[in-house]
Design a protein around this motif. Structure first.
Motif, short mmCIF file in Angstrom:
data_model
loop_
_atom_site.label_atom_id
_atom_site.label_comp_id
_atom_site.label_asym_id
_atom_site.label_seq_id
_atom_site.Cartn_x
_atom_site.Cartn_y
_atom_site.Cartn_z
N ASN A 2 -14.10 10.26 4.26
CA ASN A 2 -13.14 9.19 4.00
C ASN A 2 -12.94 9.05 2.51
OD1 ASN A 2 -13.00 8.66 6.63
ND2 ASN A 2 -13.93 6.64 6.55
N ILE A 3 -11.71 9.30 2.03
CA ILE A 3 -11.51 9.03 0.61
C ILE A 3 -10.96 7.62 0.38
CG2 ILE A 3 -11.28 11.38 -0.15
CD1 ILE A 3 -8.33 11.13 -0.11
N THR A 4 -10.40 7.01 1.43
CA THR A 4 -9.95 5.63 1.26
C THR A 4 -10.46 4.81 2.44
OG1 THR A 4 -7.96 5.68 2.57
CG2 THR A 4 -7.81 6.56 0.36
N PRO A 5 -10.59 3.48 2.29
CA PRO A 5 -11.01 2.68 3.44
C PRO A 5 -9.93 2.59 4.52
CG PRO A 5 -11.14 1.39 1.42
CD PRO A 5 -10.51 2.67 1.07
N ASP A 6 -8.72 3.14 4.22
CA ASP A 6 -7.65 3.10 5.22
C ASP A 6 -8.00 3.86 6.47
OD1 ASP A 6 -4.67 3.26 3.12
OD2 ASP A 6 -5.89 1.60 3.86
N GLN A 7 -8.87 4.88 6.31
CA GLN A 7 -9.08 5.79 7.43
C GLN A 7 -10.06 5.24 8.45
OE1 GLN A 7 -10.17 8.76 4.67
NE2 GLN A 7 -8.36 9.97 5.06
N HIS A 8 -10.72 4.15 8.12
CA HIS A 8 -11.68 3.55 9.04
C HIS A 8 -10.97 2.44 9.77
CE1 HIS A 8 -15.84 1.46 9.52
NE2 HIS A 8 -15.33 1.83 10.65
N VAL A 9 -10.56 2.71 11.04
CA VAL A 9 -9.75 1.75 11.78
C VAL A 9 -10.64 1.00 12.75
CG1 VAL A 9 -7.81 1.48 13.32
CG2 VAL A 9 -7.74 3.19 11.55
N PHE A 10 -10.51 -0.33 12.76
CA PHE A 10 -11.33 -1.11 13.68
C PHE A 10 -10.64 -1.30 15.02
CE2 PHE A 10 -14.81 -2.05 11.15
CZ PHE A 10 -14.42 -2.44 9.89
N ILE A 22 -7.63 -3.78 5.30
CA ILE A 22 -7.08 -5.10 5.62
C ILE A 22 -8.19 -6.11 5.83
CG2 ILE A 22 -5.68 -6.36 7.28
CD1 ILE A 22 -4.10 -3.90 7.77
N VAL A 23 -9.24 -5.69 6.56
CA VAL A 23 -10.33 -6.63 6.86
C VAL A 23 -10.99 -7.10 5.58
CG1 VAL A 23 -12.59 -6.79 7.93
CG2 VAL A 23 -10.72 -5.76 9.16
N ILE A 24 -11.30 -6.14 4.68
CA ILE A 24 -12.00 -6.52 3.45
C ILE A 24 -11.09 -7.35 2.55
CG2 ILE A 24 -13.06 -5.62 1.37
CD1 ILE A 24 -14.48 -3.67 2.85
N THR A 25 -9.79 -7.02 2.50
CA THR A 25 -8.89 -7.82 1.66
C THR A 25 -8.84 -9.26 2.15
OG1 THR A 25 -7.57 -5.85 1.34
CG2 THR A 25 -6.59 -7.92 0.71
#
Lengths: 228, 93
Positions: A2-10, A22-25
């Motif tokens: 994962n180079i960005t947190p975008d790729q980890h989808v909940f 989105i969650v962390i923001t």
């Protein structure tokens, strides 16, 4: 990897997906709002002030003095937008000290959104300050031939803002992730510290560049007289 | 050598060359900027606030060129569309 947190989808439903960015923001926004509400609960103008109020006063005065040094008159008017920009980027960098926290600014979506906010705010503040026609005339300064270059310049510096912040934050987290697989414990810690430093510098630079763009759009223009 | 090998070789080679050449120019530019900032600080120490701030803004501008090269390298290594196409083809066979 994962180079960005975008790729980890909940959670995903159709085209709406709730990824880690989105969650962390939203958690950061919640945390900052609650902290601000608590810290400004009982503000006092004289006598002994609480340490939180003193800390907030330090932050606000420093940001205001930087805005005035850049050349923004009525710095207080732009303090909410620019100050929040600085605090969000700085906190999202400092948060990488917490284990398991991936800075939301290491995702191109967040930095593009922040740069988009600056892109929208520059004409907004310029028109608010000078009126629509005089602001549009600034695009043809110094000559009308410069009009396409000024317009392209607006887009390119917005893109550069987004890329600069994204590149710095993403490279910091990526280097630490790669180093952990090679030499655990010493070099990742050193690189995390370096990442904190560059992150704070990048937060300051994002904030100062946004302030410089707004100052360029709202600076008072001298009236041309026949004798110069 | 078949297509997939060519794609891999070109991607890896380009990723290395991109970041190598990108950082050379950035290093020279930033070194020159800092040298001039230091000499003007020595000449006018009371303007150090303005000089330091302008120096940081200028360094950020120059740095963004290196960051563009770095992003291209990372895309070529980690998010390479040609490589994912090759992998999808190989998986489909």
């Amino acid at each position: 990897m994962n180079i960005t947190p975008d790729q980890h989808v909940f959670w995903r439903h159709g085209w709406v997906n709730l990824n880690e960015t989105i969650v962390i923001t939203w958690l950061m926004m919640l945390g900052m709002a609650i902290a601000a509400k608590l810290m400004t609960g009982r503000l006092r103008t004289e006598g002994s002030v609480s340490r939180w109020q003193a800390a907030l006063e330090i932050i606000v005065t420093m940001i205001t003095s930087q805005l005035e040094a850049v050349g923004l008159n009525h710095a207080r008017k732009y303090l909410p937008f620019l100050g929040t920009l600085f605090l969000f980027v700085a906190l999202s960098c400092l948060g990488s000290a917490i284990p398991g926290f991936h800075p939301p600014t290491s995702s191109l979506s967040t930095t593009a959104a922040l740069a988009g906010c600056v892109f929208v705010s520059v004409p907004l503040f310029g028109i608010q300050d000078q009126g629509l026609w005089r602001y549009l005339k600034t695009y043809s300064e110094p000559t009308i031939i410069m009009l396409p270059f000024n317009i392209i310049g607006e887009f390119s510096r917005t893109l550069a803002l987004a890329m600069r912040l994204f590149g710095n934050m993403m490279s910091g987290t990526l280097i630490v992730a790669i180093l952990i697989t090679i030499t655990p414990l010493l070099f990742p810690v050193v690189m995390t510290a370096l990442g904190l430093l560059t992150g704070m510098v990048q937060a300051y630079i994002f904030f100062i560049l946004a302030a410089v763009y707004i100052a360029a759009a709202t600076r008072p223009r001298t009236r041309d007289t026949p004798n110069g | 050598m078949d297509n997939s090998t060519w794609i891999a070789v070109a991607s890896i080679f380009t990723a290395g060359i991109t970041i190598g050449i990108g950082s050379v120019g950035t290093g020279l530019g930033q070194g020159r900027a800092v040298a001039l900032a230091l000499s003007s600080l020595a000449q006018q120490p009371d303007a150090s606030g303005t000089i330091t701030r302008t120096l940081f803004v200028g360094l950020a501008m120059i740095e963004s060129l290196a960051i563009d090269c770095f992003c291209v390298s990372m895309i070529l290594i980690f998010a390479n569309p040609f490589w994912t196409h090759v992998i999808a083809q190989a998986a489909g066979k």
